[in-house]
Design an enzyme around this catalytic site. Structure first.
Site, mmCIF file in Angstrom:
data_model
loop_
_atom_site.group_PDB
_atom_site.id
_atom_site.type_symbol
_atom_site.label_atom_id
_atom_site.label_comp_id
_atom_site.label_asym_id
_atom_site.label_seq_id
_atom_site.Cartn_x
_atom_site.Cartn_y
_atom_site.Cartn_z
ATOM 1 N N HIS A 66 0.990 -1.222 0.020
ATOM 2 C CA HIS A 66 -0.060 0.171 0.079
ATOM 3 C C HIS A 66 0.929 1.131 0.084
ATOM 4 O O HIS A 66 0.583 2.229 -0.821
ATOM 5 C CB HIS A 66 -0.840 -0.134 1.324
ATOM 6 C CG HIS A 66 -1.817 -1.184 1.509
ATOM 7 N ND1 HIS A 66 -1.561 -2.132 2.512
ATOM 8 C CD2 HIS A 66 -2.552 -1.592 0.820
ATOM 9 C CE1 HIS A 66 -2.490 -2.965 2.343
ATOM 10 N NE2 HIS A 66 -3.285 -2.780 1.335
ATOM 11 N N CYS A 171 -16.007 -15.362 -3.959
ATOM 12 C CA CYS A 171 -15.028 -15.245 -3.018
ATOM 13 C C CYS A 171 -15.235 -14.046 -2.058
ATOM 14 O O CYS A 171 -15.162 -12.981 -2.462
ATOM 15 C CB CYS A 171 -13.511 -15.114 -3.601
ATOM 16 S SG CYS A 171 -12.298 -14.637 -2.314
ATOM 17 N N CYS A 174 -12.501 -11.508 -1.907
ATOM 18 C CA CYS A 174 -12.196 -10.265 -3.067
ATOM 19 C C CYS A 174 -13.779 -9.775 -3.320
ATOM 20 O O CYS A 174 -13.798 -8.868 -4.044
ATOM 21 C CB CYS A 174 -12.134 -11.248 -4.295
ATOM 22 S SG CYS A 174 -10.480 -12.123 -4.318
ATOM 23 N N CYS A 188 -9.701 -19.580 -5.239
ATOM 24 C CA CYS A 188 -9.456 -18.219 -5.426
ATOM 25 C C CYS A 188 -7.829 -17.841 -5.622
ATOM 26 O O CYS A 188 -7.153 -18.066 -4.908
ATOM 27 C CB CYS A 188 -10.043 -17.288 -4.271
ATOM 28 S SG CYS A 188 -9.529 -15.442 -4.600
ATOM 29 N N HIS A 191 -6.847 -15.460 -3.042
ATOM 30 C CA HIS A 191 -6.454 -15.699 -1.257
ATOM 31 C C HIS A 191 -6.405 -17.335 -1.347
ATOM 32 O O HIS A 191 -6.205 -17.477 -0.203
ATOM 33 C CB HIS A 191 -7.792 -15.446 -0.800
ATOM 34 C CG HIS A 191 -7.971 -13.918 -0.895
ATOM 35 N ND1 HIS A 191 -9.055 -13.380 -1.713
ATOM 36 C CD2 HIS A 191 -7.628 -13.141 -0.129
ATOM 37 C CE1 HIS A 191 -8.881 -11.894 -1.505
ATOM 38 N NE2 HIS A 191 -8.019 -11.874 -0.633
ATOM 39 N N LYS A 338 3.959 -13.577 -2.322
ATOM 40 C CA LYS A 338 3.069 -12.762 -1.865
ATOM 41 C C LYS A 338 3.244 -12.449 -0.241
ATOM 42 O O LYS A 338 3.526 -13.226 0.549
ATOM 43 C CB LYS A 338 1.630 -13.057 -2.180
ATOM 44 C CG LYS A 338 1.234 -12.714 -3.647
ATOM 45 C CD LYS A 338 -0.323 -13.013 -3.737
ATOM 46 C CE LYS A 338 -1.334 -12.105 -2.984
ATOM 47 N NZ LYS A 338 -2.687 -12.335 -3.563
ATOM 48 N N LYS A 341 -0.717 -12.093 6.017
ATOM 49 C CA LYS A 341 -0.667 -12.276 7.352
ATOM 50 C C LYS A 341 -0.555 -13.914 7.551
ATOM 51 O O LYS A 341 0.352 -13.886 8.671
ATOM 52 C CB LYS A 341 -2.146 -11.939 7.734
ATOM 53 C CG LYS A 341 -2.088 -10.682 8.607
ATOM 54 C CD LYS A 341 -3.454 -10.672 9.378
ATOM 55 C CE LYS A 341 -4.249 -9.319 9.259
ATOM 56 N NZ LYS A 341 -5.289 -9.498 9.649
HETATM 57 N N1 MSP Z 1 -10.382 -1.627 -1.991
HETATM 58 C C1 MSP Z 1 -9.767 -1.950 -3.292
HETATM 59 C C2 MSP Z 1 -9.507 -0.960 -4.232
HETATM 60 C C3 MSP Z 1 -10.804 -0.130 -4.683
HETATM 61 S S1 MSP Z 1 -10.133 0.965 -5.677
HETATM 62 C C4 MSP Z 1 -11.727 1.868 -6.194
HETATM 63 C C5 MSP Z 1 -8.496 -2.706 -2.749
HETATM 64 N N2 MSP Z 1 -8.083 -2.429 -1.732
HETATM 65 S S2 MSP Z 1 -6.835 -3.100 -1.189
HETATM 66 O O1 MSP Z 1 -6.473 -2.679 0.001
HETATM 67 O O2 MSP Z 1 -6.534 -4.522 -1.308
HETATM 68 O O3 MSP Z 1 -5.428 -2.749 -2.013
HETATM 69 C C6 MSP Z 1 -4.993 -3.054 -3.303
HETATM 70 C C7 MSP Z 1 -3.885 -2.072 -3.899
HETATM 71 O O4 MSP Z 1 -3.008 -1.986 -2.584
HETATM 72 C C8 MSP Z 1 -3.196 -2.556 -4.972
HETATM 73 O O5 MSP Z 1 -3.684 -2.147 -5.946
HETATM 74 C C9 MSP Z 1 -1.607 -1.927 -4.431
HETATM 75 O O6 MSP Z 1 -1.959 -0.464 -4.947
HETATM 76 C C10 MSP Z 1 -1.596 -2.077 -3.215
HETATM 77 N N3 MSP Z 1 -0.716 -3.206 -3.031
HETATM 78 C C11 MSP Z 1 -1.268 -4.190 -1.937
HETATM 79 N N4 MSP Z 1 -0.401 -5.306 -2.097
HETATM 80 C C12 MSP Z 1 0.646 -4.996 -2.738
HETATM 81 C C13 MSP Z 1 1.817 -5.159 -3.149
HETATM 82 N N5 MSP Z 1 2.288 -6.598 -2.471
HETATM 83 N N6 MSP Z 1 2.823 -4.722 -3.860
HETATM 84 C C14 MSP Z 1 2.336 -3.559 -4.421
HETATM 85 N N7 MSP Z 1 1.225 -3.079 -4.241
HETATM 86 C C15 MSP Z 1 0.426 -3.587 -3.378
HETATM 87 O O7 MSP Z 1 -8.112 -3.478 -3.755
#
Ligand code: MSP
Length: 683
Positions: A66, A171, A174, A188, A191, A338, A341
């Protein structure tokens, strides 16, 4: 403009190039250097730039994945601000849906309490990482809900939302259905858990109708989704029917969502709700005309489908112009796996920030990921990168320059004399950079952009080695030459400090303070000019910007992680004393579980039918996450039989099963040591 079958006007072309404005004048209060600045023709086109991160789910704490997207968008928007663009940066949290509802239940909180807390967590993390967003949207805000309902109504009125029944594999994590083909070994792919079979009457968004439109569009605008590999993935999805998208959930099952404006027995599917954030925020702020459709979305590959397929079709159906680009990056992995947790390999951004400093951490993330590809994260790689680029190359250049200014010129920047070819070569390397960076940023080559600045920094170090200022210092007649060399180095550092500012705003400000040029003109165009530091500027050397990291020590730490602290003895808080008569009021009996099934309206609950002697009872129990229904049938458990019955999500519970729970939320049912007949009393 074209008209769609409903006769609405649909704008689906990008607005032509952003308007260009003239260069702003540099701050008149800043002293100007004597020689006319040499420039590399810095005609930087100014425009409008609106960039977004995904809005993050509030069922987790932020990790470096994130942090990467958010830092990247922070870097990109800082760069565009520096360039003079009218810039807007949006991030936020995605707060509705089944997953969040379940996470709140698991924490024993109401959904609102829970989302307030976790959303605050994200915001606090971003503040500490120096993220300068312009707005933070939460999908539970009224300003967002209103726009979602308006968009839904528009699409419904246009006939693109219809009612129907759907059965499929779902799922929950997701929050989407999967086709058989998308599953990997029946699980999935995100997950690695088996999906549930679900049948539901829902509203459907008629996506299939737009399939050929989107396919043609991706041919017309080949860089709409980039890098190309992700465009190709979307094109592959479009080769076969994409079906219609279920965009509602029955409110009885998922109350935590935005009600459909025409049927409040249903709430909006979380993705339909969430995607609209990018648009709703501008409507709410009254800045739609300024920033839409200049929007650049940044997401990782995990959410390509909603952004590459659902979102453009939603916009088209609602008569809203499409986004400018969907920019898709890869994943940060740990040892090629990946982060999760359950694997216990989640890397927390604040831990790294504390250990290495914010700017070094940001620099590493941007420098070490090639946009679009996965990257392995390792702390050792981070430390090596900090040592080589920041401590050795950049930090050294600053130290040597300040050191020589101190030794040879009492810490004051001298006026440059005529430039020799080697001075010009260094100048040319720097003044070409702003244009080069604009091109690299446009092409999503953020790592290359940083590499090119560092290459120029290394040239400056090599320049010192070549011109040997220490020898010039020994020769009285070379005094003017030494002035020029020192002034040239100060200019190089000034330019580097501007170019690297979007990635390392804290340290670059510190660098400018040490050089005494805090008030020098500061925008991208002036990083392409030379001779802007006024002669007479007094430097203020300070602590090294990037202390070297002891790699051997770090390797030792990694090989031998700090010992886990001894768990503290638990202090148990007791309830007030009761008498034996009080206790005797509670009737506890052994029961046999005859039947166990999923609660029709709640994912965390099971409905048990239990027997004691001739009598059976229905008991609702919150043990679904710990026990599968089939494990329970036939077991002897202990029931509180004389609790007043309560209705739990529509099913009456006639008693309560006893279980023990530890601090980590582990749960164990209370069972019997010997097999006694059901109905036996527990005392
Ligand atoms: N809530 C949805 C997004 C809605 S947008 C209209 C979602 N949230 S999430 O918390 O799962 O965030 C996903 C995003 O977090 C990924 O698309 C990316 O931006 C970031 N990442 C989460 N894990 C990641 C990595 N391991 N590596 C890089 N970015 C990643 O999906």
């Amino acid at each position: 403009m074209e008209k769609d079958p409903q006769n609405r006007i649909v704008v689906d072309r990008p607005v032509d190039e952003a308007p260009t404005m003239g260069l702003a004048e540099s701050d008149p209060s800043t002293p100007q250097a004597a020689p006319a600045p040499a420039t590399a023709g810095q005609e930087l086109e100014r425009g409008v730039y609106y960039a977004t991160t995904p809005i993050y789910y509030v069922n987790a704490v932020p990790h470096i994945g994130h942090a990467y997207t958010t830092i990247l968008v922070d870097v990109v928007t800082r760069f565009h601000r520096l360039k003079g663009d009218d810039t807007f940066f949006l991030t936020g949290t995605d707060e509705h849906g089944e997953k969040v509802q379940q996470a709140a239940e698991a924490h024993g909180k109401s959904p609102q309490e829970y989302v307030d807390e976790v959303s605050g967590n994200f915001r606090a993390t971003w503040d500490r990482l120096g993220i300068r967003y312009d707005d933070f949207i939460r999908t539970t805000e009224p300003r967002h809900k209103q726009v979602v309902q308006d968009v839904l109504q528009r699409v419904y009125d246009a006939g693109d939302i219809v009612y129907g029944e759907y059965a499929g594999l779902y799922c929950v994590k997701c929050e989407r259905y999967y086709t058989d083909k998308e599953l990997v070994d029946g699980k999935c792919p995100q997950h690695e858990t088996p999906p549930e079979h679900r049948t539901e009457a829902n509203y459907f968004f008629r996506m299939e109708k737009y399939r050929t439109w989107l396919r043609d569009l991706l041919t017309e605008r080949p860089d709409l989704i980039r890098p190309e590999r992700y465009r190709n993935e979307v094109l592959a999805m479009l080769r076969e029917p994409i079906g219609d998208l279920s965009i509602s959930r029955p409110r009885a099952r998922v109350p935590w969502g935005i009600p459909l404006p025409w049927d409040d027995e249903h709430v909006t599917y979380v993705w339909f709700d969430a995607l609209i954030n990018y648009y709703s925020v501008l409507v709410a702020r009254g800045t739609l005309d300024t920033y839409w459709p200049h929007v650049e979305h940044f997401v990782a590959k995990d959410i390509l489908k909603p952004h590459g397929l659902f979102w453009p079709i939603m916009l088209k159906a609602a008569g809203i112009p499409l986004y400018q680009h969907l920019n898709v990056h890869g994943y940060w992995l740990i040892d090629d796996r990946k982060m999760s947790k359950s694997l216990g390999n989640v890397v927390r951004p604040l831990d790294l920030q504390q250990k290495y400093g914010n700017d070094a951490f940001r620099y590493f993330l941007i420098r070490d990921m090639t946009f679009g590809l996965d990257s392995n994260f390792s702390e050792l790689a981070l430390a090596e990168r900090v040592n080589s680029d920041l401590a050795n190359d950049l930090g050294n250049l600053l130290n040597r320059t300040l050191g020589m200014l101190g030794r040879y010129r009492d810490g004051v920047v001298p006026a440059a004399g005529p430039l020799e070819p080697e001075d010009e070569a260094l100048r040319d390397a720097f003044v070409a950079l702003p244009q080069q960076l604009v091109r690299s940023f446009d092409a999503l080559q953020f790592d290359r952009a940083l590499a090119s600045v560092m290459e120029a920094v290394r040239k400056a170090n090599k320049y010192i080695a070549d011109v040997k200022p220490w020898e010039l210092a020994k020769d009285e007649s070379a005094s003017e030459r030494l002035d020029t060399v020192l002034a040239t180095l100060v200019e190089a550092l000034r330019c580097a400090s501007i170019l690297l500012d979007p990635v390392m705003p804290g340290k670059m400000l510190e660098l400018r303070k040490q050089l005494g040029i805090r008030n020098a003109p500061f925008d991208l165009a002036t990083a392409g000019e030379w001779g802007l530091v006024p002669a007479g500027t007094r430097t203020k050397p300070g602590e090294p910007l990037f202390p070297r990291i002891d790699l051997e020590e770090l390797e030792r730490q990694i090989a031998q992680p700090a010992e886990e602290p001894e768990p503290e003895e638990r202090i148990i808080e007791h309830k007030p004393e009761i008498t034996i008569d009080d206790f005797a009021k509670v009737e506890l009996r052994v029961v046999t579980v005859e039947q166990a099934e999923q609660h029709p309206n709640a994912d965390k609950l099971l409905v048990l039918t239990v027997r004691m002697g001739a009598e059976t009872r229905t008991v609702v129990s919150g043990i679904k996450q710990h026990y599968a229904p089939e494990e329970l049938v036939g077991r002897k458990l202990v029931l509180v039989t004389n609790l007043k019955p309560v209705k739990l999500r529509g099913v009456e519970s006639q008693g309560m099963i006893l279980a023990a729970e530890d601090d980590d939320g582990q749960l164990s049912l209370v069972t019997l040591e010997k097999d006694l007949a059901d109905g036996s009393e527990v005392r």
